[in-house]
Design an enzyme around this catalytic site. Structure first.
Site: not given
Length: 540
Positions: A319, A339
């Protein structure tokens, strides 16, 4: 603020560029540039990180070294060892108490099955399911469709996915969301009741359904509520150490170790569903991990020994945004939703270097490149990372956005004196997901009769890289299908004498290779004790 003076100086540079970057638009990389980036910096491409398996039905299949070492190990049991009378007997045995296992149990009962036992190595729900924060994908909006979702999944997986599995995943998505809502899941919604959806990395539509940044935990709450209300025998703290087979090679149960007493427990069954999860606690290439404590690739070990095909175990998902600082929580997840709601990735000079919602493999590679080429930020202990500029979230969404949309993330950092509303947070990739695993068909059947599998232990759904939000969908879709298939199978299966016959040839191959007799697997739980303080554990 607990950042060092060097880090504070870098934060000042980030602040200087924030207004200019606020409305800056970056686009996904063209395919040739993306491929070049992956080959240069993604850990999967690191020389010497993989090798072919040397034993069993999967001989020649490429695997990361850590999984290969685990797979090429002896069982804790001897092939000639007699199997004692079963402690339990059932139609369907489910190994794993996370989302896939619990969904399989519920589906088995709903389809008419009656006699099911669910075992879990730790407590019910202790799994990667509750660690999943960002959301669950499903194409249920007017501007979306399962066909578009299908293309996103295939593209994210490098077009290596098994089409039949992807088709099953995306077509089932809307029904899964409806099922969860009917059971009482608290999805994020507008005032008129319309579900809110956001983008995830690699998605061409906003199809990420969320429950703040507690989505996996909320799903597990629903599943646990349901299973406690059903007549399911749940056995906690039982770790599977070997599957049982008939003389004809059918799976017919498993042998466990009771982690509290050290005693062996035998469960005989007509059908077995493997839902053991992933491999994060192997710490591939010494990466930290976002995974729960029990994610030690047990299912891969057991499935391989009994003769099930496994695929894509040479690729691991890192990740992009794990915690790099503070060190006390290094490796824990910074959900992709951060994000998705507006935070930007920047280097020590406050420069963006990648489109934040590129596919995970690409974003992780870009972060590693920045750090490798000297544009990362060093912590006082020598770790390195890049900034995730979270104050931008409040600039774009208004005051209170972070606490409203990302309460878990806010608390995770605030308890260490970092206010992500005012300060960026330091991030670096963390080992997150097992892209490959046991090969299944659309009904979760493996290549071994009467052995099914669902969830992260399987391979083929996500190809060589998974998109955000498809893991939660995966465990529910295929957990449901595994339970249904098991209910169809049990009526035509009779109990047969359980054996360990499948171990004879496997152990013989290991001995011929000179593998030391003391090398055994699965490891069951990671051992973080110092070498000089380690002693034998009950199952060793």
């Amino acid at each position: 603020m607990i950042y060092s003076q060097e880090m504070i100086e870098s934060i000042k540079e980030v602040a200087k560029t924030r207004e200019k970057r606020k409305n800056e638009v970056l686009k996904p990389l063209p395919a040739p540039e993306k491929e070049e980036l992956l080959k240069a910096f993604h850990p999967d491409y690191k020389s010497g990180s993989t090798r072919p398996l040397r034993v069993g039905v999967n001989k020649g299949e490429m695997a990361v070294n850590e999984i290969a070492d685990l797979v090429e190990s002896y069982s804790f049991l001897k092939p000639e060892e007699p199997i004692k009378n079963p402690d339990y007997q059932c139609d369907c045995l489910i190994i794993g108490g996370g989302g896939a296992g619990v969904m399989a149990a519920l589906s088995f009962l709903e389809a008419g099955g009656k006699d099911v036992i669910l075992t879990t190595k730790l407590r019910l729900g202790d799994s990667n399911t509750i660690m999943a924060q960002g959301g669950i994908q499903a194409a249920d909006k007017e501007n979306d469709s399962p066909a578009i979702h299908y293309l996103d999944v295939m593209g994210g997986g490098g077009y290596k996915n098994i089409p039949e599995l992807v088709r099953t995943l995306v077509l089932s998505g809307p029904a899964i969301i409806h099922w969860l809502e009917e059971k009482g899941m608290m999805f994020d919604k507008k005032e008129d009741g319309t579900m809110l959806t956001i983008h995830g990395g690699g998605t061409s539509r906003k199809r990420m359904h969320t429950a703040k940044d507690y989505t996996g935990m909320e799903i597990m709450r629903i599943l646990k509520d349901e299973i406690w209300n059903q007549k399911v025998k749940i056995l906690e703290f039982l770790a599977a150490i070997e599957l049982l087979s008939t003389e004809h090679g059918e799976c017919c149960g498993a042998v466990f170790i009771n982690l509290e007493t050290g005693e062996k427990v035998v469960i005989q069954s007509k059908v077995v569903i493997l839902a053991t999860g992933g491999a994060g606690r192997l710490h591939i290439q010494n990466f930290p991990t976002s995974n729960h404590y029990g994610a030690t690739a047990d299912g891969l070990v057991l499935a391989n020994r009994i003769g099930a095909r496994i695929i894509f175990i040479d690729t691991i998902q890192y990740h992009p945004t794990g915690v790099a600082f503070p060190e006390q929580i290094a490796g824990q997840l910074i959900t992709e939703k951060v994000r998705g709601v507006g935070a930007q990735l920047v280097n020590q000079n406050g420069e963006r270097f990648i489109y934040e919602l590129e596919t995970r493999d690409c974003v992780a590679s870009a972060i590693i490149r920045e750090c490798y080429e000297g544009r990362g930020i060093k912590t006082p202990s020598g770790a390195v990372g890049v900034w995730l500029d979270t104050p931008l979230i409040e600039m774009k969404g208004g005051p209170g956005t972070i606490e409203r949309e990302l309460p878990a993330m806010f608390r995770q950092f605030y308890r260490f004196g970092i206010d992500m509303r005012q300060e960026p947070i330091l991030t670096y990739p963390t080992q997150h997901y097992q892209n490959g695993g046991v090969l299944i068909d659309a009904n979760c059947a493996t290549t071994v009769p009467n052995l099914l599998a669902a969830g992260e232990v399987t391979g083929g759904v996500h190809g060589r890289n998974r998109l955000m939000g498809n893991s939660l969908l995966d465990i529910l879709v295929f957990g449901q299908r595994a339970g249904k298939k098991a209910s169809e199978l049990v009526g035509s299966i009779e109990f047969k004498k359980p054996t360990l016959a499948h171990l004879f040839n496997f152990h013989k191959e290991l001995k011929a290779l000179g593998v030391p007799a003391e090398k055994r697997s699965p490891i069951i739980l990671p051992d973080y004790r110092r070498e000089d303080r380690r002693g034998r554990l009950p199952w060793q």
